[in-house]
Design a protein around this motif. Sequence first.
Motif, mmCIF file in Angstrom:
data_model
loop_
_atom_site.group_PDB
_atom_site.id
_atom_site.type_symbol
_atom_site.label_atom_id
_atom_site.label_comp_id
_atom_site.label_asym_id
_atom_site.label_seq_id
_atom_site.Cartn_x
_atom_site.Cartn_y
_atom_site.Cartn_z
ATOM 1 N N LEU A 11 10.273 -2.493 -13.145
ATOM 2 C CA LEU A 11 9.944 -3.911 -13.022
ATOM 3 C C LEU A 11 10.970 -4.639 -12.155
ATOM 4 N N GLN A 12 12.251 -4.380 -12.393
ATOM 5 C CA GLN A 12 13.290 -5.036 -11.603
ATOM 6 C C GLN A 12 13.194 -4.644 -10.128
ATOM 7 N N TYR A 13 12.914 -3.375 -9.867
ATOM 8 C CA TYR A 13 12.752 -2.879 -8.491
ATOM 9 C C TYR A 13 11.600 -3.609 -7.797
ATOM 10 N N LEU A 14 10.473 -3.751 -8.491
ATOM 11 C CA LEU A 14 9.292 -4.379 -7.890
ATOM 12 C C LEU A 14 9.463 -5.888 -7.744
ATOM 13 N N ARG A 15 10.210 -6.504 -8.656
ATOM 14 C CA ARG A 15 10.460 -7.941 -8.527
ATOM 15 C C ARG A 15 11.191 -8.274 -7.227
ATOM 16 N N LYS A 16 12.088 -7.396 -6.823
ATOM 17 C CA LYS A 16 12.824 -7.637 -5.586
ATOM 18 C C LYS A 16 11.911 -7.573 -4.367
ATOM 19 N N ILE A 17 10.809 -6.847 -4.503
ATOM 20 C CA ILE A 17 9.860 -6.696 -3.390
ATOM 21 C C ILE A 17 8.787 -7.777 -3.417
ATOM 22 N N PHE A 18 8.204 -8.016 -4.605
ATOM 23 C CA PHE A 18 7.015 -8.863 -4.704
ATOM 24 C C PHE A 18 7.246 -10.213 -5.385
ATOM 25 N N GLY A 19 8.345 -10.371 -6.082
ATOM 26 C CA GLY A 19 8.513 -11.565 -6.903
ATOM 27 C C GLY A 19 7.762 -11.381 -8.209
ATOM 28 N N HIS A 20 6.547 -11.916 -8.282
ATOM 29 C CA HIS A 20 5.708 -11.671 -9.464
ATOM 30 C C HIS A 20 5.172 -10.243 -9.431
ATOM 31 N N GLU A 65 -1.426 -4.529 -11.417
ATOM 32 C CA GLU A 65 -1.986 -3.860 -10.245
ATOM 33 C C GLU A 65 -0.911 -3.320 -9.308
ATOM 34 N N ARG A 66 0.299 -3.906 -9.339
ATOM 35 C CA ARG A 66 1.392 -3.400 -8.507
ATOM 36 C C ARG A 66 1.858 -2.017 -8.966
ATOM 37 N N VAL A 67 1.448 -1.632 -10.171
ATOM 38 C CA VAL A 67 1.829 -0.336 -10.734
ATOM 39 C C VAL A 67 0.611 0.575 -10.876
ATOM 40 N N LEU A 68 -0.489 0.020 -11.387
ATOM 41 C CA LEU A 68 -1.684 0.812 -11.668
ATOM 42 C C LEU A 68 -2.743 0.607 -10.588
ATOM 43 N N SER A 69 -2.579 1.345 -9.501
ATOM 44 C CA SER A 69 -3.510 1.332 -8.362
ATOM 45 C C SER A 69 -3.013 2.415 -7.415
ATOM 46 N N GLY A 70 -3.757 2.645 -6.331
ATOM 47 C CA GLY A 70 -3.271 3.589 -5.325
ATOM 48 C C GLY A 70 -1.935 3.146 -4.751
ATOM 49 N N PRO A 71 -1.828 1.903 -4.261
ATOM 50 C CA PRO A 71 -0.531 1.412 -3.802
ATOM 51 C C PRO A 71 0.503 1.378 -4.927
ATOM 52 N N GLY A 72 0.043 1.189 -6.162
ATOM 53 C CA GLY A 72 0.960 1.168 -7.294
ATOM 54 C C GLY A 72 1.622 2.508 -7.528
ATOM 55 N N LEU A 73 0.856 3.586 -7.417
ATOM 56 C CA LEU A 73 1.439 4.919 -7.554
ATOM 57 C C LEU A 73 2.454 5.163 -6.453
ATOM 58 N N THR A 74 2.181 4.646 -5.267
ATOM 59 C CA THR A 74 3.143 4.709 -4.169
ATOM 60 C C THR A 74 4.417 3.960 -4.537
ATOM 61 N N ASN A 75 4.272 2.766 -5.126
ATOM 62 C CA ASN A 75 5.428 1.984 -5.555
ATOM 63 C C ASN A 75 6.278 2.745 -6.570
ATOM 64 N N ILE A 76 5.602 3.410 -7.506
ATOM 65 C CA ILE A 76 6.321 4.177 -8.528
ATOM 66 C C ILE A 76 7.116 5.307 -7.888
ATOM 67 N N PHE A 77 6.493 6.031 -6.967
ATOM 68 C CA PHE A 77 7.175 7.147 -6.300
ATOM 69 C C PHE A 77 8.393 6.650 -5.532
ATOM 70 N N ASN A 78 8.236 5.573 -4.785
ATOM 71 C CA ASN A 78 9.357 5.030 -4.008
ATOM 72 C C ASN A 78 10.490 4.565 -4.922
ATOM 73 N N PHE A 79 10.125 3.960 -6.046
ATOM 74 C CA PHE A 79 11.129 3.540 -7.022
ATOM 75 C C PHE A 79 11.911 4.734 -7.551
ATOM 76 N N LEU A 80 11.199 5.787 -7.925
ATOM 77 C CA LEU A 80 11.873 6.949 -8.506
ATOM 78 C C LEU A 80 12.771 7.644 -7.487
ATOM 79 N N GLN A 81 12.347 7.668 -6.229
ATOM 80 C CA GLN A 81 13.217 8.243 -5.198
ATOM 81 C C GLN A 81 14.543 7.486 -5.120
ATOM 82 N N ALA A 82 14.465 6.174 -5.304
ATOM 83 C CA ALA A 82 15.680 5.349 -5.230
ATOM 84 C C ALA A 82 16.468 5.370 -6.533
ATOM 85 N N ASP A 83 15.778 5.635 -7.650
ATOM 86 C CA ASP A 83 16.392 5.473 -8.963
ATOM 87 C C ASP A 83 16.980 6.749 -9.554
ATOM 88 N N LEU A 84 16.310 7.865 -9.373
ATOM 89 C CA LEU A 84 16.706 9.083 -10.072
ATOM 90 C C LEU A 84 17.781 9.864 -9.313
#
Length: 339
Positions: A185-194, A198-217
Motif C-alpha cells: 500500500l505504501q509503495y502504491l501510494r507513492k505512485i498513485f496517491g489514492h 483495482e490498483r492491485v486486483l487487475s492485470g495492471p495490478g498484478l504488474t504493480n505487485i511484481f514491481n513492488f516485490l522486486q523493489a521490496d524483497l
Amino acid sequence: MERTLTGYLISGDIGGTKTLLQASQLQDNNVQVCCERRYASPEYSSFSYILRDFLNDTSTFGIGSSVASACFAVAGPIAKQEATLTNLPWVMDKEDIAREFSIPKVKLINDFEAAALSVEVLSAGDLVTLQTGNPHAGGTRVALGAGTGMGGAWLVWQGGRYIPLASEAGHMDFAPANELQARLLQYLRKIFGHVSVERVLSGPGLTNIFNFLQADLKSAAGLTQVRLEDDGAAQVTDLAFNHKHPIAVKAMDLFVEVYGAYAGNLALAGLCRNGVYVAGGIAPRIIDKLREGGFMKAFRDKGRFSSLMGELPVHVVMNPKAGLLGATEEARRMLVEND
C-alpha cells in the motif's frame, strides 16, 4: 409476465481491451445465436464504428433492419443510460444508439451486472466450486472479477427473479491484511496517491505487485530485474507457472491472497448466502492457484465471522463469455416481459 415473441437480439460485452458482439434470433422465447464477432476496442474511436461494422458484416442474415432489442454490457459506470468507459475514451448513450441504428429497445448495463445476470443461465460445466457451503435459496449473490479492471455486482431476489445491483466496488480503498500488504500500500501510494482495490486486483495490478516485490524483497537482489509492460499480467503468470521465477511466484501468491480477502469483503457486505461468483478474465487462467487454498483461507479470515464465511458457496466462472450471456439474457427479457 412473459409473452411469446420472435425477433432478433443484439448483445455486447464492451471492455477496455476487447468488444464482443453477438446477434441472436428469439424464436418462441428460445435464443439461437446467429453470429458473433470480436473487436480490439482500442483500435476504434467510438462504439458506433464497431456496431456499424458488425451490422454490415451480419447483413447476410437479414438482421440489420430487424433488430428488436439490444443490450450492451459496459466496463464503466452508467448514469441515465449514458456510460463513460473507465479504460477507454468512449461515451455511449442509449438514445443515440437507438436513433442511429433504428433499434426500438436499447439498454446499457454495467459489465458486472451482465456477469451477475449470467449466473442464472450458466451450466454446471461453466463453474469450478471452491467451497460448496450451505446455499440459501433466494439469498443474495455477488459476482466479482479481475481483468483489465476490477468489477462487481450483487444480485437480490425480487419479484420471482434475481435483480442485479451495479457497483464500482473495484474503486474502494485497498485494505492491507498484513505487514507485506501494508508495504505494498505504501509503495502504491507513492505512485498513485489514492490506492483502490483495482490498483492491485487487475492485470495492471498484478504488474504493480511484481514491481513492488522486486523493489521490496531482499531475495530479488540476486535476480536479474525484469521490466514489465504496463499490463504485464501475462508475463508474470508465465514467469510464475512456467519458469518458477521466485518473485513471480510470490506475486501470484500475494495477488490470490488479496483477491480472496476482497471477495470475502463483498460477500460479507451483502451477506451472500446463495453464492459468490468469481468471474473476469484472470480467474480462469489461474484456476489451479485459486484451488491451492490461499484464496479461500483469505476469504474466510474474517475474525468472529470466519465460521459464517465457511457457509457461503464460492464458485469460479470459467466461461469467458459470461458477460455476453448476461447481456443476451437481458435483451431477451426486454422483449418477452411486460416492463
